[in-house]
Write a protein that holds these residues in place. Structure first.
Motif, PDB file in Angstrom:
ATOM      1  N   ASP A 133       0.845  -1.201   0.000  1.00  0.00           N
ATOM      2  CA  ASP A 133       0.000   0.000   0.000  1.00  0.00           C
ATOM      3  C   ASP A 133       0.874   1.242   0.000  1.00  0.00           C
ATOM      4  O   ASP A 133       1.937   1.278   0.635  1.00  0.00           O
ATOM      5  N   PHE A 134       0.415   2.234  -0.741  1.00  0.00           N
ATOM      6  CA  PHE A 134       1.102   3.518  -0.818  1.00  0.00           C
ATOM      7  C   PHE A 134       0.036   4.521  -1.265  1.00  0.00           C
ATOM      8  O   PHE A 134      -0.141   4.768  -2.446  1.00  0.00           O
ATOM      9  N   SER A 135      -0.707   5.054  -0.301  1.00  0.00           N
ATOM     10  CA  SER A 135      -1.835   5.903  -0.673  1.00  0.00           C
ATOM     11  C   SER A 135      -2.179   6.876   0.446  1.00  0.00           C
ATOM     12  O   SER A 135      -1.755   6.713   1.596  1.00  0.00           O
ATOM     13  N   GLN A 136      -2.949   7.863   0.074  1.00  0.00           N
ATOM     14  CA  GLN A 136      -3.461   8.858   1.022  1.00  0.00           C
ATOM     15  C   GLN A 136      -4.883   8.455   1.402  1.00  0.00           C
ATOM     16  O   GLN A 136      -5.736   8.283   0.536  1.00  0.00           O
ATOM     17  N   ASN A 137      -5.129   8.297   2.695  1.00  0.00           N
ATOM     18  CA  ASN A 137      -6.430   7.835   3.179  1.00  0.00           C
ATOM     19  C   ASN A 137      -7.118   8.930   3.986  1.00  0.00           C
ATOM     20  O   ASN A 137      -6.565   9.412   4.983  1.00  0.00           O
ATOM     21  N   PHE A 138      -8.319   9.304   3.548  1.00  0.00           N
ATOM     22  CA  PHE A 138      -9.090  10.332   4.234  1.00  0.00           C
ATOM     23  C   PHE A 138     -10.041   9.686   5.246  1.00  0.00           C
ATOM     24  O   PHE A 138     -10.889   8.873   4.885  1.00  0.00           O
ATOM     25  N   ASN A 139      -9.875  10.051   6.519  1.00  0.00           N
ATOM     26  CA  ASN A 139     -10.803   9.612   7.553  1.00  0.00           C
ATOM     27  C   ASN A 139     -12.028  10.515   7.621  1.00  0.00           C
ATOM     28  O   ASN A 139     -13.068  10.126   8.152  1.00  0.00           O
ATOM     29  N   SER A 140     -11.890  11.726   7.122  1.00  0.00           N
ATOM     30  CA  SER A 140     -12.991  12.686   7.022  1.00  0.00           C
ATOM     31  C   SER A 140     -12.650  13.640   5.892  1.00  0.00           C
ATOM     32  O   SER A 140     -11.601  13.503   5.243  1.00  0.00           O
ATOM     33  N   GLN A 141     -13.503  14.615   5.650  1.00  0.00           N
ATOM     34  CA  GLN A 141     -13.243  15.557   4.565  1.00  0.00           C
ATOM     35  C   GLN A 141     -12.046  16.456   4.845  1.00  0.00           C
ATOM     36  O   GLN A 141     -11.482  17.045   3.918  1.00  0.00           O
ATOM     37  N   THR A 142     -11.632  16.551   6.101  1.00  0.00           N
ATOM     38  CA  THR A 142     -10.561  17.484   6.468  1.00  0.00           C
ATOM     39  C   THR A 142      -9.338  16.804   7.064  1.00  0.00           C
ATOM     40  O   THR A 142      -8.351  17.471   7.346  1.00  0.00           O
ATOM     41  N   GLN A 143      -9.379  15.483   7.259  1.00  0.00           N
ATOM     42  CA  GLN A 143      -8.251  14.787   7.875  1.00  0.00           C
ATOM     43  C   GLN A 143      -7.855  13.570   7.037  1.00  0.00           C
ATOM     44  O   GLN A 143      -8.716  12.799   6.614  1.00  0.00           O
ATOM     45  N   SER A 144      -6.548  13.414   6.823  1.00  0.00           N
ATOM     46  CA  SER A 144      -6.053  12.273   6.066  1.00  0.00           C
ATOM     47  C   SER A 144      -4.667  11.894   6.546  1.00  0.00           C
ATOM     48  O   SER A 144      -3.984  12.665   7.238  1.00  0.00           O
TER      49      SER A 144
END
Length: 207
Positions: A133-144
């Protein structure tokens, strides 16, 4: 045709041209390219004697989507199974190459002589990296976060010495592609430190 009519026609023509140019601009925005930036110095002084004097590091392997310049992210709060590419943001080099070079640089900074597979001498241990895995994961619209997961396998000849899975995440400073690039660079540096610690614990038999 009166002067008033001519003025209206001219105004409409000007407006139409502006809308046309604006439409063309919106359909062809300029892409922004990212990489890991300069490699910072190691947080701690390199040991007087490295864990391994020499090490062959093969280029990282991974899924096909990591062998392109697209930047991907996931909206974990909406659909964690869907990986989405940024529309106008790219890596300037495919992530597998970025990650390979960063790990080689970090390990070399510790005092290990890093060799390519084409330059390897017989008997030199080989490190193989498989990226999961090598990715940007958003937990919400403003946090990743930037998430990096990989398996490291150390071989001597055709013999597997040890294998371990490493996973690190970096908090983004901004919920966008720039923040993702910075977080993924930070996570990769953290994994490089973990790799060095792991290599230092291994008892590598002599041939």
């Amino acid at each position: 045709m009166t002067s008033t009519t001519l003025s209206r026609c001219a105004a409409l023509a000007t407006l139409g041209a502006a809308l046309l140019l604006g439409g063309c601009a919106s359909r062809n925005p300029v892409s922004t390219y990212y990489d890991f930036g300069p490699t910072p110095p190691l947080a701690q002084a390199a040991p007087a004697k490295p864990a391994l004097p020499m090490l062959v590091i093969a280029d990282a392997n991974g899924p096909a989507w990591l062998d392109s310049q697209r930047m991907y992210y996931r909206l974990l709060y909406a659909d964690a199974q869907q990986s989405r590419p940024y529309a106008y943001n790219r890596w300037n080099t495919p992530p597998l190459q970025l990650l390979s070079q960063r790990l080689k640089t970090r390990i070399a900074q510790s005092g290990v002589k890093v060799l390519a597979t084409t330059d390897a001498a017989g008997g030199v241990p080989l490190l193989r990296i498989d990226v999961d895995d090598f990715s940007q994961n958003f937990n919400s619209q403003t946090q990743s976060i930037g998430q990096v997961s990989l398996r490291a396998s150390l071989f001597r000849g055709h013999r597997l010495i040890d294998q371990r899975t490493f996973s690190r995440s970096g908090q983004t400073a901004s919920a966008d592609a720039q923040g993702g690039a910075q977080a993924l660079a930070s996570a990769t540096d953290a994994i490089a430190a973990d790799l060095l610690g792991w290599l230092g614990t291994l008892d590598i038999p002599q041939q």
